[in-house]
Design an enzyme around this catalytic site. Structure first.
Site, PDB file in Angstrom:
ATOM      1  CB  CYS A  51       8.480 -19.040 -39.815  1.00  0.00           C
ATOM      2  SG  CYS A  51       9.513 -17.740 -40.521  1.00  0.00           S
ATOM      3  CG  HIS A 101       4.222 -18.685 -38.372  1.00  0.00           C
ATOM      4  ND1 HIS A 101       5.384 -18.569 -39.098  1.00  0.00           N
ATOM      5  CD2 HIS A 101       3.230 -18.325 -39.213  1.00  0.00           C
ATOM      6  CE1 HIS A 101       5.118 -18.155 -40.317  1.00  0.00           C
ATOM      7  NE2 HIS A 101       3.812 -17.994 -40.408  1.00  0.00           N
TER       8      HIS A 101
END
Length: 497
Positions: A51, A101
């Site tokens: 991710c 993220h």
């Protein structure tokens, strides 16, 4: 007429989880509609199938090893700028809504808007959690709640709240130049969605390929460790059934549809980019999730350019493109100042020539799944080159891989030691090593060139190529100085000895 660009992305979505990529069992009409006036790229690749690192390339134009965020929980290097900062510098409005993220924190983020984005619209997963009661926080992380009573309302979900903010941004900026990112967490687990969506897939069997039976012979050792006991299982009747994942997949499509309705109402001349960060093995090669492999299931991602700037309808581009190409494309679209250190190529040419070839090869990598976890295989240094036909994977700690994806699309036959393809292999190897040098890969060194199958490998040398590769200055940086003289360098790449 204002210049507007809307980038929509999901998390953990394979190409074959979309109807427009050929899976008629997947209900994704909103994403599919983007192909009606757009280009579907059939060979698009993530820079790293995890991710955070995947996003690091999408939003900086630098590969994870170059931007510093080469693992989850590792923030971008302090001098690296995101596309938000670059466009803000050009006086273009920017908005980022959804999963980020890239702040070095945990999965949910810090809730703080980074430089380069409009704080009014910033909304990451920590912001979402902070709005919830303790009970609802726990419900939001427990997929089993979907089956209890009436389950979830759409209005409860992160996806729905992201869509709401995106619609507001589009309305407010309809007459302005802008760049908007809508970054959904779905269909990533825990697969939160209204009950009707997973119910659609209760009896659905995902189509499997022959690699569901891969015995992993002549494959990297860490793939076998990853597979564990599954390597011995009888898979003659193996079925892939994940109603929660596929339900979340259709739910996020419906939320994307809400944003697309606003786009068509208020900003119909904007350019739309749709993609996902990476895929999921879904039991292919007897392994799960994503991480330390370069199999198509996790590095090959959906990628669609759509809208009136695209001169073509229902076009398929069959050449390799990379997430590293996204930032150069955005800068080109806005006629913004380019940055010489960018490592991808602008795709703007395909707006007028939809089937144009931009890249001879693209690259993917892996370092570590996450700093916070001792699991997921630990440190697995991997570098990969993919052309329209071939893929070479260097697994530094174990067996390397070569696949002919024209003859072997499911990557069953590792050709790394095959004499018939040795010239192709070695040429790809040279190209990959050159890329590692040019992108200032901090993990580069002689050991990548001295592979067991490379009979003409140069001898090990402490000084390797003897080159120094310093950084070119960005718009707010001074030129670096030469170590030997203390004077500003005249060129960034030069022989050290």
């Amino acid at each position: 007429m204002p210049k507007q660009f809307i980038m929509i992305m999901t998390d953990t979505q394979r190409t074959d989880m979309l109807g427009c990529y050929g899976n008629s069992g997947m209900v994704t009409p909103c994403i599919d509609s983007l192909c009606e006036n757009g280009i579907r790229f059939d060979k698009a690749y993530t820079a790293q199938p995890v991710c955070g690192p995947a996003r690091s390339t999408l939003f900086t134009g630098l590969y994870p090893h170059s931007n510093g965020s080469w693992s989850n929980c590792v923030a971008l290097e302090s001098t690296v700028k995101t596309i938000g900062q670059r466009l803000t510098h050009e006086n273009i409005a920017t908005g980022y809504i959804g999963k980020w993220h890239l702040d070095g924190g945990d999965y949910f983020g810090t809730g703080r808007c980074p430089d380069g984005w409009n704080p009014k619209y910033w909304y990451d997963m920590r912001n979402f959690l902070d709005e919830l009661s303790t009970e609802d926080r726990m419900r939001s992380r427990n997929a089993g709640t979907i089956w209890e009573g009436d389950g979830y309302e759409a209005e409860f979900t992160f996806a729905h709240k992201c869509s709401n903010r995106a619609i507001e941004f589009i309305k407010e900026h309809q007459d302005k130049d802008f760049f908007l990112v809508v970054s959904y967490d779905e269909p990533h687990g825990p697969f939160i969605a209204p009950k009707k969506y997973p119910e659609m897939y209760k009896d659905y069997e995902f189509p499997v390929s022959e690699n569901i039976h891969d015995t992993l012979e002549n494959k990297p050792e860490h793939h076998k460790v990853w597979a564990g006991d599954r390597i011995h299982h009888d898979r003659s009747n193996h079925k892939v059934k994940y109603p929660l994942l596929f339900g979340a997949n259709s739910f996020v499509d419906s939320e994307i549809g809400r944003v697309l309705e606003a786009y068509r109402t208020y900003t119909k001349d904007a350019l739309i980019l749709y993609t996902s960060d990476h895929g999921d093995h879904l039991d292919a090669h007897r392994i799960d999730s994503k991480g330390a492999s370069m199999y198509e299931e996790i590095i090959h991602i959906p990628f669609i350019l759509s809208g009136t700037p695209v001169k073509g309808n229902k076009v398929v581009n069959e050449h390799v493109v990379s997430h590293a190409d996204v930032v150069p494309t955005i800068l080109d679209y806005f006629n913004a100042t380019p940055y010489s250190m960018l490592q991808g190529h602008s795709l703007i040419k395909v707006l007028d020539e939809p089937t144009a070839k931009i890249n001879d090869a693209i690259f993917s990598e892996f370092g570590r799944y996450e700093i916070a976890h001792d699991s997921f295989g630990g440190f697995q240094p991997i570098r990969c080159i993919r052309t329209d036909r071939y893929k070479l994977v260097l697994n530094l700690l174990c067996t390397d891989e070569l696949y002919d994806l024209k003859k072997d699309p499911h990557e069953m036959h590792n050709l790394i030691d095959e004499p018939a393809t040795s010239k192709i292999r070695d040429a790809l190897h040279d190209q990959l090593l050159n890329w590692m040098n040019e992108t200032r890969d901090p993990f580069r060194g002689y050991y990548w060139s001295r592979r067991p199958w490379r009979t003409d490998a140069p001898p090990a040398t402490w000084y390797d190529s003897c080159m120094t590769r310093q950084k070119e200055p960005d718009y707010d940086e001074v030129r670096e100085c030469d170590y030997a003289t203390g004077l500003p360098i005249t060129k960034a790449t030069y022989r050290k000895f």
